[in-house]
Write an enzyme that holds these catalytic residues in place. Structure first.
Site, PDB file in Angstrom:
ATOM      1  CG  HIS A   1      -1.932  -1.016   1.352  1.00 35.59           C
ATOM      2  ND1 HIS A   1      -2.144  -1.746   2.498  1.00 35.59           N
ATOM      3  CD2 HIS A   1      -2.852  -1.475   0.456  1.00 35.59           C
ATOM      4  CE1 HIS A   1      -3.149  -2.593   2.310  1.00 35.59           C
ATOM      5  NE2 HIS A   1      -3.585  -2.458   1.082  1.00 35.59           N
TER       6      HIS A   1
ATOM      7  NE  ARG B   1      -3.206  -7.316  -4.179  1.00 39.21           N
ATOM      8  CZ  ARG B   1      -4.008  -7.468  -3.163  1.00 39.21           C
ATOM      9  NH1 ARG B   1      -3.522  -7.777  -1.985  1.00 39.21           N
ATOM     10  NH2 ARG B   1      -5.301  -7.336  -3.296  1.00 39.21           N
TER      11      ARG B   1
ATOM     12  CB  SER C   1      -4.528  -6.455   4.854  1.00 36.89           C
ATOM     13  OG  SER C   1      -4.158  -5.212   4.315  1.00 36.89           O
TER      14      SER C   1
ATOM     15  CE  LYS D   1     -13.787  -6.734   2.998  1.00 35.71           C
ATOM     16  NZ  LYS D   1     -12.607  -6.130   2.336  1.00 35.71           N
TER      17      LYS D   1
END
Ligand code: ADP
Length: 168
Positions: free
Chosen positions: A17, A90, A128, A41
């Site tokens: 990040h 990514r 993460s 979440k």
């Protein structure tokens, strides 16, 4: 004034990040990192904690601001006066979802375009989720997150590795 919003969960912020933040901040006058307050979440860190961690690791970049938001990213962009959304790619697995989101956002708000950054190769595998998983088995996360973040992850997860984190 060219403004961009980099939205995400950042639970917690990783070196991947941070790399995107540094590169995006170079392109615009102001980069606003938007920390999503997502009720669906269950995050490891509260939105206030995630905002404070991001402020901590971006304090050396003068044109970066960190704010919490809830709701649609495009609405947050409009509120901030931003014309760009920043996202990181990514691997191909990110592509399908990110393309769909970018197209959805563009149809919701014509004035907002998405800018994609391809990740630095050495950070491409970091997420993460992986950080939390490795830390939960007391593994070494010092390559994935800045030292002050590693300390907070271990403290929250409750492992002894915390004591071994250097430079904090
Ligand atoms: P979200 O829940 O919105 O996916 P994340 O915090 O996981 O939030 O990610 C925010 C953005 O950062 C996404 O665009 C994601 O692709 C990107 N990102 C996540 N990890 C990395 C990484 N290691 N390198 C570069 N970009 C990343």
């Amino acid at each position: 004034m060219k403004r961009a919003v980099y939205p995400g969960s950042f639970d917690p912020v990783t070196k991947g990040h941070l790399d995107i933040i540094e590169r995006a901040a170079d392109l615009v006058d102001e980069l606003i990192v938007g920390v999503l307050n997502n009720n669906e979440k269950t995050p490891l860190f509260s939105v206030e904690e995630r905002v404070n961690m991001l402020k901590d690791v971006t304090s050396h970049i003068p044109n970066v601001r960190v704010e919490a938001f809830s709701g649609l990213s495009v609405d947050f962009c409009k509120k901030c006066g931003a014309s760009f959304l920043v996202r990181g790619l990514r691997a191909v697995t990110d592509f399908e979802y990110e393309l769909q989101m970018a197209q959805t956002n563009r149809s919701l708000e014509r004035g907002v375009d998405t800018l994609f950054f391809t990740t630095a190769l050495n950070y491409a595998y970091i997420s993460s989720t992986v950080v939390k998983e490795v830390a939960s088995y007391d593994g070494d996360i010092s390559g994935f997150v800045p030292p002050q973040i590693a300390e907070r992850v271990y403290a929250r997860i409750g492992h002894t590795k915390q004591r071994e984190v250097k430079g904090v």
